[in-house]
Enzyme design. Sequence first.
Site, PDB file in Angstrom:
ATOM      1  CB  CYS A   1      -0.991  -0.026   1.163  1.00 18.86           C
ATOM      2  SG  CYS A   1      -2.337   1.188   0.980  1.00 18.86           S
TER       3      CYS A   1
ATOM      4  CG  HIS B   1      -3.804  -3.234   3.145  1.00 16.51           C
ATOM      5  ND1 HIS B   1      -2.816  -2.689   3.949  1.00 16.51           N
ATOM      6  CD2 HIS B   1      -4.404  -2.185   2.529  1.00 16.51           C
ATOM      7  CE1 HIS B   1      -2.828  -1.367   3.824  1.00 16.51           C
ATOM      8  NE2 HIS B   1      -3.778  -1.038   2.970  1.00 16.51           N
TER       9      HIS B   1
ATOM     10  CD  GLU C   1      -1.575  -5.441   5.578  1.00 19.61           C
ATOM     11  OE1 GLU C   1      -2.003  -4.287   5.746  1.00 19.61           O
ATOM     12  OE2 GLU C   1      -1.136  -5.866   4.492  1.00 19.61           O
TER      13      GLU C   1
END
Length: 239
Positions: free
Chosen positions: A107, A212, A214
Amino acid sequence: MKPIIGVLPLYDEVSESVWMLPGYLNLVEENGGIPLILPLTANKETWQPFLSLCDGFIFTGGQDIAPARYNEKTTDACGEVNQLRDEMEFQLMEEVIVRDKPFLAICRGAQLLNVFLGGTLYQDLMSDNPQTMNLDHHMEAPYNRTQHQVELIENSLLHKILERHYLGVNSYHHQAIKKLGKELKVTALSPDGLAEGVFIPKASFALGVQWHPEFFSATTSVNQAIIKAFFEACERKHS
C-alpha cells in the site's frame, strides 16, 4: 537458517506511539521467517545495522507520502503525512535498492517505491481521477475479503509467481500511482486502469502491491506463494 525480515514500523500521530499490526508479522512468521520491527528514526547510524542483519524488508502501509516528495503542492484532499516516516523510509529504500536486498512494499510502501523512483501519485482518487468513482477503492471493514479483481500482466512477476491471470484483492486506499516511476513495470491492474502491483524487473525481488495481504490469512495460497518467492530471493542473496 530462517530469513530475518525487517518490518517498517507504523506510527500513530494522536497517541504519538510506534506500533505494529500483527498481520505483517504473521506474513513472515507463519511462512517460515523471523519478523523484526525496525525503530522509527531518520538517524542512519541507528538503522544501518539492520541492512546487514535483515535478509529482506517489508515496507508497510500508513500515512500518505508528502506531495513535496514528487514535486506537487499539497491539496486539501491529501491525508495525514508523517515527515519522519518519509525521511527514514526514503533513506532505507535507497540503500535496499542499491544493495539489491529483497523487499515487499504494501500500500503506502508501493506508493513510496513509485515516488522514490521518480513517479507521482493521485493525492486523492475521487478528486483527481473521477473515472475510479465506479470502483470503490476505500472499502469498509472487514478487510479480509475481496473488493475487486486485478489483472496480472502476462509474464510479469506476479503472473509468474501465481500462475494465473486474475486475482481477487481487498482495497483500502485513497491514493494511488499516477505516473509510473523509472525502472518500474506494472504487474497488476485494477478494472479502472490503476497500477495495483509494480516491480523492478532487474532486482532480486522488489514487489509493490496496492492491496493489503496482511489482512488475509498469512497461510492463504496466494500469500504463501508470494512470501515463498520473497524468501527464496532472500536465500539466493544470502548464499
